[in-house]
Motif scaffolding. Structure first.
Motif, mmCIF file in Angstrom:
data_model
loop_
_atom_site.group_PDB
_atom_site.id
_atom_site.type_symbol
_atom_site.label_atom_id
_atom_site.label_comp_id
_atom_site.label_asym_id
_atom_site.label_seq_id
_atom_site.Cartn_x
_atom_site.Cartn_y
_atom_site.Cartn_z
ATOM 1 N N HIS A 251 15.110 -5.466 1.147
ATOM 2 C CA HIS A 251 13.773 -4.912 0.952
ATOM 3 C C HIS A 251 12.968 -5.070 2.236
ATOM 4 N N VAL A 252 12.025 -4.164 2.418
ATOM 5 C CA VAL A 252 11.174 -4.172 3.606
ATOM 6 C C VAL A 252 9.721 -4.046 3.166
ATOM 7 N N PHE A 253 8.866 -4.907 3.701
ATOM 8 C CA PHE A 253 7.426 -4.769 3.523
ATOM 9 C C PHE A 253 6.842 -4.005 4.705
ATOM 10 N N VAL A 254 6.034 -2.991 4.421
ATOM 11 C CA VAL A 254 5.315 -2.269 5.463
ATOM 12 C C VAL A 254 3.832 -2.296 5.134
ATOM 13 N N GLU A 255 3.032 -2.217 6.148
ATOM 14 C CA GLU A 255 1.603 -2.123 5.933
ATOM 15 C C GLU A 255 1.300 -0.753 5.343
ATOM 16 N N GLY A 256 0.455 -0.712 4.352
ATOM 17 C CA GLY A 256 0.185 0.555 3.692
ATOM 18 C C GLY A 256 -1.087 0.519 2.889
ATOM 19 N N GLY A 257 -1.454 1.697 2.375
ATOM 20 C CA GLY A 257 -2.671 1.808 1.593
ATOM 21 C C GLY A 257 -2.488 1.302 0.182
ATOM 22 N N ARG A 258 -3.542 1.401 -0.574
ATOM 23 C CA ARG A 258 -3.518 0.924 -1.959
ATOM 24 C C ARG A 258 -3.184 2.096 -2.883
ATOM 25 N N TRP A 259 -1.926 2.204 -3.200
ATOM 26 C CA TRP A 259 -1.486 3.240 -4.118
ATOM 27 C C TRP A 259 -1.878 2.872 -5.543
ATOM 28 N N ARG A 260 -2.012 3.908 -6.372
ATOM 29 C CA ARG A 260 -2.304 3.693 -7.792
ATOM 30 C C ARG A 260 -1.046 3.786 -8.647
ATOM 31 N N ALA A 261 0.089 4.033 -8.015
ATOM 32 C CA ALA A 261 1.364 4.103 -8.725
ATOM 33 C C ALA A 261 2.467 3.751 -7.745
ATOM 34 N N ALA A 262 3.639 3.473 -8.273
ATOM 35 C CA ALA A 262 4.821 3.231 -7.456
ATOM 36 C C ALA A 262 5.701 4.474 -7.478
ATOM 37 N N LEU A 263 6.629 4.545 -6.532
ATOM 38 C CA LEU A 263 7.595 5.633 -6.477
ATOM 39 C C LEU A 263 8.987 5.110 -6.792
ATOM 40 N N ALA A 264 9.734 5.891 -7.573
ATOM 41 C CA ALA A 264 11.166 5.684 -7.761
ATOM 42 C C ALA A 264 11.846 6.931 -7.209
ATOM 43 N N ILE A 265 12.530 6.795 -6.092
ATOM 44 C CA ILE A 265 13.035 7.939 -5.340
ATOM 45 C C ILE A 265 14.531 8.108 -5.584
ATOM 46 N N PRO A 266 14.955 9.192 -6.252
ATOM 47 C CA PRO A 266 16.389 9.408 -6.463
ATOM 48 C C PRO A 266 17.062 9.856 -5.163
ATOM 49 N N HIS A 267 18.265 9.324 -4.919
ATOM 50 C CA HIS A 267 19.031 9.737 -3.740
ATOM 51 C C HIS A 267 20.326 10.444 -4.113
ATOM 52 N N PHE A 274 12.882 2.256 -4.342
ATOM 53 C CA PHE A 274 11.501 2.121 -4.772
ATOM 54 C C PHE A 274 10.550 2.001 -3.585
ATOM 55 N N ALA A 275 9.322 2.431 -3.829
ATOM 56 C CA ALA A 275 8.199 2.126 -2.947
ATOM 57 C C ALA A 275 7.094 1.616 -3.868
ATOM 58 N N VAL A 276 6.794 0.319 -3.776
ATOM 59 C CA VAL A 276 5.952 -0.352 -4.767
ATOM 60 C C VAL A 276 4.759 -0.995 -4.082
ATOM 61 N N PRO A 277 3.531 -0.681 -4.508
ATOM 62 C CA PRO A 277 2.374 -1.427 -3.982
ATOM 63 C C PRO A 277 2.421 -2.862 -4.483
ATOM 64 N N TRP A 278 2.390 -3.819 -3.550
ATOM 65 C CA TRP A 278 2.548 -5.229 -3.922
ATOM 66 C C TRP A 278 1.749 -6.092 -2.964
ATOM 67 N N GLU A 279 0.750 -6.796 -3.473
ATOM 68 C CA GLU A 279 -0.053 -7.735 -2.692
ATOM 69 C C GLU A 279 -0.649 -7.079 -1.443
ATOM 70 N N GLY A 280 -1.156 -5.839 -1.604
ATOM 71 C CA GLY A 280 -1.820 -5.165 -0.501
ATOM 72 C C GLY A 280 -0.890 -4.504 0.489
ATOM 73 N N MET A 281 0.404 -4.514 0.229
ATOM 74 C CA MET A 281 1.380 -3.866 1.096
ATOM 75 C C MET A 281 2.263 -2.957 0.252
ATOM 76 N N LEU A 282 3.208 -2.291 0.934
ATOM 77 C CA LEU A 282 4.200 -1.493 0.236
ATOM 78 C C LEU A 282 5.554 -2.175 0.369
ATOM 79 N N LEU A 283 6.204 -2.363 -0.751
ATOM 80 C CA LEU A 283 7.541 -2.937 -0.783
ATOM 81 C C LEU A 283 8.542 -1.801 -0.931
ATOM 82 N N LEU A 284 9.433 -1.651 0.040
ATOM 83 C CA LEU A 284 10.417 -0.571 0.053
ATOM 84 C C LEU A 284 11.816 -1.130 -0.161
ATOM 85 N N GLY A 285 12.631 -0.412 -0.876
ATOM 86 C CA GLY A 285 14.030 -0.805 -1.045
ATOM 87 C C GLY A 285 14.543 -0.354 -2.404
#
Length: 485
Positions: A251-267, A274-285
């Protein structure tokens, strides 16, 4: 049997003395979410319990997850309808009773692109079934303009529509710790940085801690060592074959805005990231690659980070700079084939001297896994009625001992629930404890003190990464140059 007395968390020496002097009903090896859940459930049923871990509580996979409490929409594609139903049931119980301060509802968007692996009608059918299993109405297809109001950075090019569902997020490390504390408050002896080095023929184990070896007497042993489960099994039987296989998830944390929802991205038709707003950042993985090495050698490299960022870019137009990256090891049933397609089943086995080993499963269903492990260990009369963890009750009756801004109060309420005033109590006499633990984060110095006096923190890393969120501070250096692709 347990005498109901709570352990003084700072009393490590006293805990080690109890390990050596008492005879326990149950010794639990490994204090990730499953081991902590086993200890909590066993102590709630009156057993005298010892819980040990070679590292910190929740120090491995259980603090390196996707931070989600969810049914798992992709498991429908794998045919695991029962797993999804069970996970949704547990999600509701965790949100409402067990840990409502730690488990919070979160909408999820699944972007459906023209070149994507799924046709909208197929996803719509899956969402209808998912909605029925979830017992919720926040499910269906939404147009791109509404989706971008929820996720402003959503990639709009070739976007047909988005599927909307609802699951939940958590702080996985603190959920694990809450189970440890629940066990301790009922009299369990809990010790981190205590490694099992030998088993004693069905009579307990030898545990190395603080330079000494302690002989722990126990009528039963449950091995919940996660990625190390087979290592403990081979202490019992040197010829034991591998019972599980491992998959590395980055997983990777990136600096990001405050989303109102998370993304589940099919590959593809199996993998979702996933891209999940978590503790003021975006959690990717996350990644999902076979891992054959020793569990303690698992690490993140630049290629891992590049993969996570590339997969996030399928659904996200732009992300901020990489702040942190981490990896955990999933424990999967043994077998062949792609680990991404492997079922997230729990593996139970009983060794020649009676030790029960449990591995795998989902964070979301840890309570059910714990109860099943106890059944395998011969414990009868188990109640499936959910119990509130420490801090989960009285959330609407909190009296704050000091003045705090609303954002800090909300942060402490999430991490500690109704125990937050206890964390702040020393700050009445010492206002310096209200200063930030790390600049730019809402964590306070009072939390670091509390972590060491009430939450078994031994190292700075225990405090920063698993008791607080201070490790995400922008002022701290990311964990190595390998994290920069």
């Amino acid at each position: 049997m347990a005498d109901g007395r709570a352990e003084a968390p700072a009393g490590r020496a006293a805990a080690l003395e109890r390990l050596a002097s008492r005879r326990f009903d149950l010794l639990v090896v490994g204090a990730g979410i499953v081991g902590a859940g086993v200890a909590e459930a066993a102590s709630a049923h009156g057993l005298e319990v010892a819980l040990v871990d070679r590292g910190d509580f929740g120090g491995a996979t259980s603090s390196a997850s996707s931070k989600l409490i969810h049914g798992g929409l992709r498991y429908l594609r794998l045919g695991d309808v029962g797993l999804v139903r069970e996970a949704h049931s547990e999600r509701r119980v965790l949100m409402r009773i067990v840990a409502p301060h730690l488990v919070r509802r979160l909408p999820f968007l699944i972007p459906l692109y023209e070149d994507g692996p799924y046709a909208p009608w197929l996803v719509q059918s899956g969402i209808v079934l998912y909605s029925a299993l979830a017992g919720a109405r926040l499910h269906g297809l939404v147009p791109p303009d509404r989706a971008r109001r929820l996720v402003p950075e959503l990639r709009a090019e070739r976007l047909r529509s988005c599927a909307l569902s609802a699951d939940a997020w958590t702080n996985d490390a603190r959920l694990t710790l809450a189970n440890v504390r629940g066990a301790a408050e009922r009299g369990a002896t809990v010790v981190n940085y205590a490694e099992v080095t030998a088993l004693r023929g069905g009579e307990g184990a030898e545990v190395a801690a603080d330079g000494d070896v302690v002989a722990v007497r126990a009528r039963a042993v449950v091995n919940a060592a996660g990625p190390w489960v087979d290592r403990i099994r081979r202490l019992e039987d040197g010829r034991a074959r591998a019972s599980v296989r491992l998959s590395k998830g980055v997983h990777v944390f990136v600096e990001g805005g405050r989303w109102r929802a998370a993304l589940a991205i099919p590959h593809d038709t199996v993998r979702v990231t996933f891209a999940v707003p978590w503790e003021g950042m975006l959690l990717l993985g996350t990644t999902d690659t076979p891992f054959d090495g020793e569990p303690e050698t698992a690490a993140v490299n630049g290629a891992d980070v590049e993969q996570v960022l590339a997969e996030a870019a399928v659904g996200v137009e732009q992300t901020g700079p990489v702040r942190e990256a981490f990896c955990g090891l999933r424990v999967l049933p043994g077998g062949r084939g792609d680990t991404a397609s492997a079922r997230r089943e729990t593996v139970f086995s009983t060794g020649p001297t009676g030790m029960v080993s449990v591995a795998g499963g989902k964070l979301t269903t840890y309570r059910r896994i714990a109860l099943e492990a106890l059944l395998h260990a011969g414990v009868r009369g188990l109640s499936r009625r959910p119990r509130a963890l420490p801090g989960a009750t009285g959330l609407d009756r909190i009296e704050w001992p000091v003045e705090l801004d609303p954002a800090t109060r909300a942060h402490l309420l999430h991490l500690y629930g109704s125990l937050a005033p206890e964390v702040l109590a020393p700050a009445v006499a010492d206002p310096s404890l209200l200063e930030p633990l790390e600049e730019g984060r809402p964590d306070l110095r009072a939390q670091a003190l509390y972590a060491r006096t009430h939450e078994w923190a031994v190292t700075d890393d225990d405090v920063l990464r698993r008791r607080t969120t201070a490790w995400l501070a922008a002022s701290r250096e990311p964990a190595g140059d390998t994290l920069r692709p």
